[in-house]
Design an enzyme around this catalytic site. Sequence first.
Site, short mmCIF file in Angstrom:
data_model
loop_
_atom_site.label_atom_id
_atom_site.label_comp_id
_atom_site.label_asym_id
_atom_site.label_seq_id
_atom_site.Cartn_x
_atom_site.Cartn_y
_atom_site.Cartn_z
N GLU A 275 -6.30 0.79 -5.83
CA GLU A 275 -6.65 -0.77 -4.62
C GLU A 275 -7.85 -1.00 -5.09
OE1 GLU A 275 -3.36 -0.07 -2.57
OE2 GLU A 275 -4.44 -1.68 -2.18
N ARG A 279 -8.03 -5.07 -6.10
CA ARG A 279 -8.89 -5.89 -5.30
C ARG A 279 -10.37 -6.13 -5.21
NH1 ARG A 279 -5.95 -5.34 0.80
NH2 ARG A 279 -4.00 -3.02 -0.55
N ASP A 408 6.58 -0.77 -9.71
CA ASP A 408 6.26 -2.67 -9.97
C ASP A 408 5.22 -2.61 -11.44
OD1 ASP A 408 4.73 -1.85 -8.34
OD2 ASP A 408 5.57 -3.18 -7.35
N GLU A 542 5.29 -11.21 -2.69
CA GLU A 542 5.97 -11.48 -3.82
C GLU A 542 7.36 -12.13 -4.10
OE1 GLU A 542 4.06 -7.48 -3.55
OE2 GLU A 542 5.37 -8.44 -1.52
N THR A 628 -2.58 -8.06 -10.07
CA THR A 628 -1.07 -7.96 -9.06
C THR A 628 -1.94 -8.18 -8.17
OG1 THR A 628 0.48 -6.64 -9.25
CG2 THR A 628 -1.72 -5.64 -9.12
#
Length: 653
Positions: A275, A279, A408, A542, A628
Amino acid sequence: MVFRKLPGVSASGMGLRLSQKFVFLLFLSGLVTLCFGALFFLPDSVRLKRIFLSKTETQPVTVGSENDANKEHLKRAKDPDYLRGMTSSSAKGETTSTKLRPFTRKFSPVTRGAGTEDRPVGGRGDGAVAAEEHTISRSRTEAASERSTSSNHDPIKSDTFSYNTFRKCLLKAPLGKDMGKPSDPETAERRDKVREMMKFAWDNYKRYAWGKNELRPLTRNGHVGNMFGGLRGASIIDSLDTLYIMGLTEEYNDAKEWVQNSLELNSNGEASLFEVNIRYVGGLLSAFYLTGEEMFKRKVLELGEKLLPAFNTPTGIPRGVINLGSGTSWSWGWASAGSSILAEFGTLHLEFVHLTELSGNPIYTEKVMNIRKVLNKIEKPHGLYPNFLSPVSGNWVQHHVSMGGLGDSFYEYLIKSYLMSDRTDQDAKKMYYSALEAIEANLVQKSPGGLTYMAEWRGGILDHKMGHLACFSGGMVGISADDGPPEKRQHFLDLAAEITHTCHESYDRSATKLGPEAFRFDSGAEAMATRLSDRYYILRPEVVESYMYMWRLTHDPKYRQWGWEAVEALEQHCRVESGFSGIRDVYTTTVGHDNMQQSFFLSETLKYLYLLFSDDDLLSLDDWVFNTEAHPLPVVRSSCLQDDTAQHRTVAS
């Protein structure tokens, strides 16, 4: 002191020997003092320090309960209050899921009672894990030593990167012609609407939750959570590039000022490596590349160094949790046998390559390339990559494979690593297309109703469900069509379109026209959630992400129309008086809100919608790849950068 007289030795002789011993002991004590002084104060003695200190100054690993870990550490984590409200359904064997690209793309719920592959391992005291725990504990001194040896120079003061050179290597201006404004009036109006939604979400965050990680729009207060190890302002960092490309100048300047004056990186909490990387590191990198503001570069290099101790494992596969202050790292308490998660350690490459570009320090690239080496060595069942890997042994822990949570973004980063390298990273290309071949052979299914979906694989047994998180794969397969075998180009484009269509159906078949967290293709159901615990929607990006990529690849107007349907649904069901909120059940128009405006709604969902309604030259895919978290990172054109640097050196000499 009285000494007994020894036979045959005179008193005077004994006195002489005592003085000699005293001189010798004095010399010896001085030598020992000198050695220990060198040991603890010379700069190159860190390895020796570890020998003496690592066993005595270790910090115990403290991990919360299994339930706490699931609730508090999964990416795109849901509102904890909502999670507590789902306890009864979870107890009945239903799934509670969050976004885990890994940890959110994200994290997927750990299913209870569905078999050993989905069942979280018990507390950290388990006998099977006890031996590994010894290797997880790390001393504060060792962590500090690792940092001191990670670079031979101050990474914050690196002058190896020229921003002007970087800009010259772009094929197009980052913001395109006229900031990507479309000529079609209807499309321009729709884009303006998305921009207004961003401003509304931002203004309410600033009004009620400034400096906190996320806004709770119903109660009008901020949410901090503990995914970020004490870091604050996740919504600010995630919004920087979105505000900039939308031309929200005043809002961007407020965000930049907060980062400069209030972003405190010296936290001492327990953070998700994944994370923080996607981010904070991704957001700061993107802000720097778009604006050239050196402050963003300094901040991101300082933060990048704090993540390196997570890689200090026998294999070099990083653990999922790190204390940003001490450098101590460990695996998630719910992860099987202390394993690391594929979508977490596989979603570092883009950001770490750029940390090397900015700092001139190769260690970041070396760390992520080592992950590749480990993965290439081990056998893949049917060519597939399971989701759990031991950072100690380097072996798979379970044979659960998913294109949704837990797996993913590993696949996403393979093809994007190749594209970001200006198509020179042949190892990433080979790994991606081999994985895609295995996915097609084992996971891609066609429903009786003709919908193409990606099932999950559990040691050879298929689970006919697809998570919202897996809907990014339509766009992923699409952007990889041109670089695979030429004879399969159209096949990949068709597969991408079919997957994206299926994900649109999951939206269209709900009362709110928003998609559930997971939908199934068994027991007569198609593209619909059959469990109460899968019916929620937490502002995930998504599906619209795939719309954006498919629009740019095909310019089929249906993708813009589908995107507009999503905008209308968000406005009708998720917009509240003071922001946007996720909803608990997409199949009822009597909406119950979860009281959380996720930071990725600002970073991803609204950005992808804005790009969908913009001209293609706004953040052109020829120059940029999106991490992502939808933070744009530039293609690294090494030959261009090197040629310009060489020319500069020639002129200077």
